[in-house]
Design an enzyme around this catalytic site. Structure first.
Site, PDB file in Angstrom:
ATOM      1  N   ALA A  49       0.808  -1.311  -0.097  1.00 57.01           N
ATOM      2  CA  ALA A  49      -0.104  -0.063  -0.045  1.00 57.01           C
ATOM      3  C   ALA A  49       1.034   1.364  -0.020  1.00 57.01           C
ATOM      4  CB  ALA A  49      -0.851   0.022   1.107  1.00 57.01           C
ATOM      5  N   ARG A 229      23.107   8.050   1.937  1.00 53.45           N
ATOM      6  CA  ARG A 229      23.989   7.970   0.726  1.00 53.45           C
ATOM      7  C   ARG A 229      23.400   7.748  -0.618  1.00 53.45           C
ATOM      8  NH1 ARG A 229      27.777   3.871   1.197  1.00 53.45           N
ATOM      9  NH2 ARG A 229      26.516   2.767   2.684  1.00 53.45           N
ATOM     10  N   ASP A 251      12.097  10.738  10.595  1.00 50.91           N
ATOM     11  CA  ASP A 251      11.549   9.527  10.670  1.00 50.91           C
ATOM     12  C   ASP A 251      11.657   8.844   9.444  1.00 50.91           C
ATOM     13  OD1 ASP A 251      10.015   7.378  11.069  1.00 50.91           O
ATOM     14  OD2 ASP A 251       8.053   8.127  11.308  1.00 50.91           O
ATOM     15  N   ASP A 257       9.936   2.403   0.723  1.00 49.00           N
ATOM     16  CA  ASP A 257       8.515   2.078  -0.061  1.00 49.00           C
ATOM     17  C   ASP A 257       8.338   3.393  -1.035  1.00 49.00           C
ATOM     18  OD1 ASP A 257       8.240  -0.128   1.276  1.00 49.00           O
ATOM     19  OD2 ASP A 257       6.910   0.791   2.725  1.00 49.00           O
ATOM     20  N   GLY A 292       5.830   9.242   9.803  1.00 47.38           N
ATOM     21  CA  GLY A 292       4.937   8.521   9.325  1.00 47.38           C
ATOM     22  C   GLY A 292       5.472   7.778   7.834  1.00 47.38           C
TER      23      GLY A 292
END
Ligand code: ADP
Length: 307
Positions: A49, A229, A251, A257, A292
């Site tokens: 997702a 990097r 974060d 993803d 998030g």
């Protein structure tokens, strides 16, 4: 490269979707201990997702093949996909199953401890992929990860007629054919050493030698992501360094993803692999600047950090 425009080909992501339950704690509980938490949040997650949302936000036409349960967490798992406009006609709702969840405990010193329960993601099998073989076969780019059963990954790899992006995260045992059809195989360093080991490629080598070893073993192209990097792109006989912009990382959840989703978007609109990876590295860097996973991803038109 100019502003992000609508894509020419479809991206189909076959993968996982979860409801992520996040709680903050001062310190992680020891076994048997109870501690008070704070700041409970429910967010859309799961690697499949996340990648679908990243690609769709950038302007790709994206369809998702996956599964949720018929429980109270399904809406949370799907909220991000829905608001990004991802086509969910191939989504399966599995009666009597629970939606996949991740219970994420974040301590005040920033350390995460995570329990993932795959739930309905474990029901994404060969039959689910087989029911959507035209969708998968018609995609310009098919994207796979390691959070669904291997039979589904193998079936989707066989059905893909367009470009196959395989992000074997987490690494699981799959038919070697999946790795050899991947173009590219996208791995972080830890994953790359595991995959190298499985393919009898020397794993204790430098990053560049590792990429060259995977190419020599027959992988069509390789993208090795290296956090701040950037990435190495291995294609034919060349290994190209792609830098990530320097940003203040808040974060890093879901950065990999974001990178894969952006890469799929670039490839589906016809960018070359190195160009697509350059943009993906900027999208990954964008994603680490705020908390998030899906919540930290850019939309088309947002200014990406420059290298
Ligand atoms: P994973 O999260 O899968 O281990 P990486 O940590 O390699 O993946 O991150 C994926 C991509 O996100 C990197 O290639 C890079 O472009 C970007 N990225 C990750 N961490 C940072 C960081 N601290 N600063 C800038 N970019 C980052």
């Amino acid at each position: 490269m100019g502003a992000v425009t609508s894509s020419t080909g479809r991206v189909v992501v076959v993968g996982s979707t979860n409801a992520d339950l996040l709680v903050g704690v001062a310190a992680h509980p020891a076994p048997g201990e109870t501690v008070l938490g704070h700041g409970m949040r429910v967010m859309s997650g799961g690697k499949g997702a996340n990648q679908a949302v990243a690609a769709a936000r950038l302007g790709a036409d994206v369809a998702f093949v996956g599964a949720v349960g018929d429980d109270e967490f399904a809406d949370a798992a799907l909220a991000g996909l829905r608001s990004a406009g991802v086509d969910l006609t191939a989504l399966v709702v599995v009666p009597g199953r629970r939606t996949g969840i991740a219970i994420v405990t974040v301590s005040d010193d920033g350390e995460n401890s995570i329990v993932v329960v795959p739930g309905a993601n474990a029901a994404v099998d060969e039959a689910v992929v087989g029911a959507h073989v035209d969708l998968v076969g018609g995609a310009a780019t098919v994207v796979l990860q390691g959070e669904i059963p291997r039979a589904a990954i193998e079936a989707a790899a066989r059905s893909a007629r367009g470009r196959l992006v395989v992000n074997l995260a987490p690494v699981l045992d799959v038919d070697e054919d999946v790795l050899l059809r991947a173009d590219p195989l996208v791995l972080n360093e830890h994953e790359a050493r595991l995959v190298a080991g499985a393919l009898d490629v020397p794993a204790e080598e430098s990053e560049e030698v590792l990429v060259r070893g995977l190419l020599a073993r027959g992988v069509r192209s390789v993208v090795l992501t290296l956090g701040p990097r950037g990435a190495l792109v291995g294609l034919d006989d060349d290994v190209t360094e792609v830098s990530a912009p320097r940003v203040r990382a808040v974060d890093t959840t879901g950065a990999g993803d974001a990178f894969v989703g952006a890469l799929a978007h670039g490839l589906a609109r016809g960018d070359g692999l190195v160009d697509a990876a350059r943009t993906a590295a900027r999208v990954g860097a964008y994603a680490v600047r705020s908390p998030g996973a899906q919540a930290s991803y850019p939309s088309a038109g947002d200014e990406l950090p420059a290298v």
